[in-house]
Structures are given as C-alpha cells and as structure tokens.
Design a protein around this motif. Structure first.
Motif, short mmCIF file in Angstrom:
data_model
loop_
_atom_site.label_atom_id
_atom_site.label_comp_id
_atom_site.label_asym_id
_atom_site.label_seq_id
_atom_site.Cartn_x
_atom_site.Cartn_y
_atom_site.Cartn_z
N ASN A 29 72.80 26.86 28.06
CA ASN A 29 74.10 26.21 27.98
C ASN A 29 74.81 26.68 26.71
O ASN A 29 74.75 26.02 25.67
CB ASN A 29 73.93 24.69 27.99
CG ASN A 29 73.47 24.17 29.33
OD1 ASN A 29 74.21 24.23 30.31
ND2 ASN A 29 72.24 23.68 29.38
N GLY A 53 77.16 20.90 30.00
CA GLY A 53 75.70 20.91 29.92
C GLY A 53 75.07 19.73 30.62
O GLY A 53 73.99 19.86 31.23
N ALA A 107 72.48 20.32 33.66
CA ALA A 107 71.12 19.77 33.57
C ALA A 107 70.80 18.92 34.80
O ALA A 107 69.71 19.01 35.37
CB ALA A 107 70.98 18.94 32.30
N ARG A 108 71.75 18.09 35.23
CA ARG A 108 71.53 17.27 36.43
C ARG A 108 71.29 18.15 37.65
O ARG A 108 70.48 17.83 38.52
CB ARG A 108 72.73 16.37 36.69
CG ARG A 108 72.77 15.10 35.86
CD ARG A 108 73.71 14.06 36.48
NE ARG A 108 75.05 14.57 36.66
CZ ARG A 108 76.13 14.10 36.02
NH1 ARG A 108 75.99 13.12 35.13
NH2 ARG A 108 77.31 14.60 36.25
N TYR A 123 70.18 21.48 37.77
CA TYR A 123 69.12 22.49 37.81
C TYR A 123 67.75 22.03 37.31
O TYR A 123 66.74 22.63 37.67
CB TYR A 123 69.57 23.73 37.03
CG TYR A 123 70.65 24.50 37.74
CD1 TYR A 123 70.41 25.13 38.94
CD2 TYR A 123 71.95 24.55 37.22
CE1 TYR A 123 71.39 25.83 39.62
CE2 TYR A 123 72.95 25.24 37.89
CZ TYR A 123 72.68 25.87 39.09
OH TYR A 123 73.67 26.55 39.76
N LEU A 124 67.68 20.99 36.52
CA LEU A 124 66.37 20.56 36.03
C LEU A 124 65.44 20.08 37.14
O LEU A 124 64.23 20.39 37.11
CB LEU A 124 66.52 19.48 34.96
CG LEU A 124 66.93 19.97 33.57
CD1 LEU A 124 67.17 18.79 32.64
CD2 LEU A 124 65.88 20.90 32.97
N MET A 168 65.37 25.21 29.61
CA MET A 168 66.78 24.89 29.43
C MET A 168 67.08 24.85 27.94
O MET A 168 66.36 24.20 27.18
CB MET A 168 67.14 23.57 30.10
CG MET A 168 68.63 23.25 29.99
SD MET A 168 69.26 22.07 31.21
CE MET A 168 69.25 23.05 32.72
N PHE A 184 70.22 24.56 24.89
CA PHE A 184 71.58 24.16 24.53
C PHE A 184 71.94 24.82 23.21
O PHE A 184 71.17 24.76 22.26
CB PHE A 184 71.69 22.64 24.39
CG PHE A 184 71.59 21.90 25.69
CD1 PHE A 184 72.73 21.47 26.35
CD2 PHE A 184 70.36 21.63 26.27
CE1 PHE A 184 72.65 20.80 27.55
CE2 PHE A 184 70.26 20.95 27.47
CZ PHE A 184 71.40 20.53 28.12
N ASP A 198 75.17 17.63 21.70
CA ASP A 198 74.34 18.62 22.39
C ASP A 198 72.89 18.55 21.94
O ASP A 198 71.96 18.65 22.75
CB ASP A 198 74.90 20.03 22.14
CG ASP A 198 76.15 20.33 22.94
OD1 ASP A 198 76.38 19.67 23.96
OD2 ASP A 198 76.91 21.23 22.53
N ALA A 209 69.70 17.51 24.35
CA ALA A 209 68.52 18.34 24.54
C ALA A 209 67.25 17.56 24.23
O ALA A 209 66.24 17.65 24.96
CB ALA A 209 68.60 19.59 23.66
N LEU A 219 66.60 15.02 27.06
CA LEU A 219 66.16 15.67 28.29
C LEU A 219 64.74 16.20 28.17
O LEU A 219 63.98 16.19 29.14
CB LEU A 219 67.11 16.80 28.65
CG LEU A 219 68.49 16.37 29.17
CD1 LEU A 219 69.40 17.59 29.33
CD2 LEU A 219 68.37 15.62 30.49
N VAL A 270 62.93 21.81 27.09
CA VAL A 270 64.35 21.71 26.76
C VAL A 270 64.48 21.72 25.24
O VAL A 270 63.85 20.92 24.56
CB VAL A 270 65.00 20.42 27.32
CG1 VAL A 270 66.52 20.46 27.11
CG2 VAL A 270 64.67 20.24 28.80
#
Length: 258
Positions: free
Chosen positions: A83, A112, A116-117, A119-120, A131, A133, A156, A160, A163, A174
C-alpha cells in the motif's frame, strides 16, 4: 541471502513513479509478477513498459470504493500487496479545510483499509501473504507545515499493527515501512525552486534535510532504491518472523532507539 519471489503475484499501489515504482522494480527483479497501479493509462503503460514482460498494469483510482471494486473484479487475489499510494501537500493547519483533510484520509488511509479487507482473507486462506503499508517518519515527527499528512501516516502505522494482530496464526504478515526524506519525483517537485536557483537536486535535498530534518544521521535524503530494498525484503519469505513492525528507512531522523 537470496530473495526469490518466483511464482508470487504482487500489487504495488501508486507505483508509476517514485518509491512505488522502485518497489515494483525490486519485486519484479526478485521474480514476482507485479501489477503496476496508477490513475491514468498513459503513466501506467509507461511504467509497465519499463518493467518488462512479467508486469501488467491497472489504471484505477484506488482512493474510492468504486475503484477498489474495479480492481478486485480484475485482480481477485495477490500474494503480496504494498500500500504505497499516498499524497502530501504542505498547507498550514488553519488553511487546511475539510476537503484537504478528507482527501489525505481517503488516499493515504482508506485506500489501504479497503485493500486490506479485500485481499487479506485470500492470503489467509492460502496460508501465506505479505501486506505492507508505506508510512513515514512524519507519522512520528508530525510536520508543522502539513499536520494533516502526518496524522494520516500515524494512522497507517496503527492500521498495520492492528492488522498484524488480526492476522495472527495465518501465515500472513503485516508491516509498515517508514521512509524519511526521499528523492522521489514528488520531493523533486517540492524542491524545484531551489534547483532553479542553480543547485543540483542532490544538494537541494541535502540542504532541505539539514534545515528541516536536522536530526538526520545520514544528513541527506534517501534514494527510492534504498527504501525499496527494505520493502522487497519484508515482502519475501525471509522475513517470516517480522510482523506488526514499523520499519524505519529514515536515515536516523526519528529520535528514539526502538
């Protein structure tokens, strides 16, 4: 130590130039199949042409929910997501209206969040993923000339970290990366008046760091490649024990030791 990303797919947002392109180039050279992202087709096509046959491009504005939906429809899964998409704009706090704050929040933070929602969960289902950031030392040293930007970069780093905890036990890491002043195209644009006075870009960068980031230990801006090197390592299988970290590539600007 050899970084091999053969067989991995990677997205780098905001990657037609600057740090983003340098990261995309590093991932490509390590063997990943990289998707370049930007808002305009000509810039995306030019960046893809520089990388070569493994790369492809998606000209999509990821600062909007509609843009994210279009990306997911075209690219439903990635092994690595960086990201990098971000903007900065020096504006005094009392002149920065809601539109300035909202634009920085949507581009620097919410892009971001949405990615994240999206692709994670797929990374977790595969049992492996990375992932990243792009934060900034400005997330700690909030710059008085653009408080709105500093706040978005603090967010950010927090995102991270949160997450990373959410993805515990999934094989997905992450992390955030915190560049300091870096000689990207955006910084070159900011320094153009100094260059017009006869300075080289490198000297203008050094003078900026000495004047505005005097705590810098290296005493100069980083290159985009120096930042990209950290990103490529963190995106690799070699960094499997590093998660939830805010990794500084700031030249020692931030005045603490952890």
């Amino acid at each position: 130590m050899k970084i091999d990303l053969s067989g991995k797919t990677a997205l780098v947002t905001g990657s037609t130039e600057g740090i983003g392109f340098a990261i995309a180039k590093g991932l490509d050279e390590a063997g990943a199949s990289v998707v370049i992202n930007g808002r305009t087709e000509p810039k995306v096509a030019a960046a893809v042409a520089k990388l070569g046959p493994k790369a492809r491009g998606r000209a999509i504005d990821l600062a909007t929910p509609e843009g994210l939906a279009a990306l997911v429809a075209a690219e439903p899964a990635f092994d690595i997501v960086v990201n990098n998409l971000g903007i900065f704009q020096p504006v005094d706090f009392f002149a920065a209206d809601d539109a300035v704050w909202d634009r920085h929040w949507q581009v620097n933070v919410m892009s971001g969040v949405r990615i994240a929602r999206a692709y994670l969960p797929g990374m977790a289902a595969k049992g492996w993923g990375r992932m990243l950031f792009l934060g900034s030392e400005s997330g700690y040293n909030i710059p008085v000339e653009m408080i709105h930007y500093g706040v978005s970069k603090t967010a950010d780093v927090s995102l991270a970290r949160g997450l990373a905890k959410r993805m515990a036990g999934t094989g997905v890491t992450v992390n955030s990366i915190l560049p300091g002043p870096t000689l990207s195209e955006g910084v070159a644009e900011m320094l153009k008046d100094e260059v017009a006075k006869g300075k080289t870009l490198e000297q203008a960068g050094i003078d900026f760091v000495k004047a505005h980031r005097p705590s810098s230990i290296i005493g100069r801006p980083a290159t985009v490649e120096e930042v990209a090197n950290m990103a490529v390592y963190i995106a690799s299988p070699l960094a499997s024990a590093t998660t939830g970290a805010a990794l500084r590539v700031d030249g020692g600007v931030v005045e603490f030791i952890v």
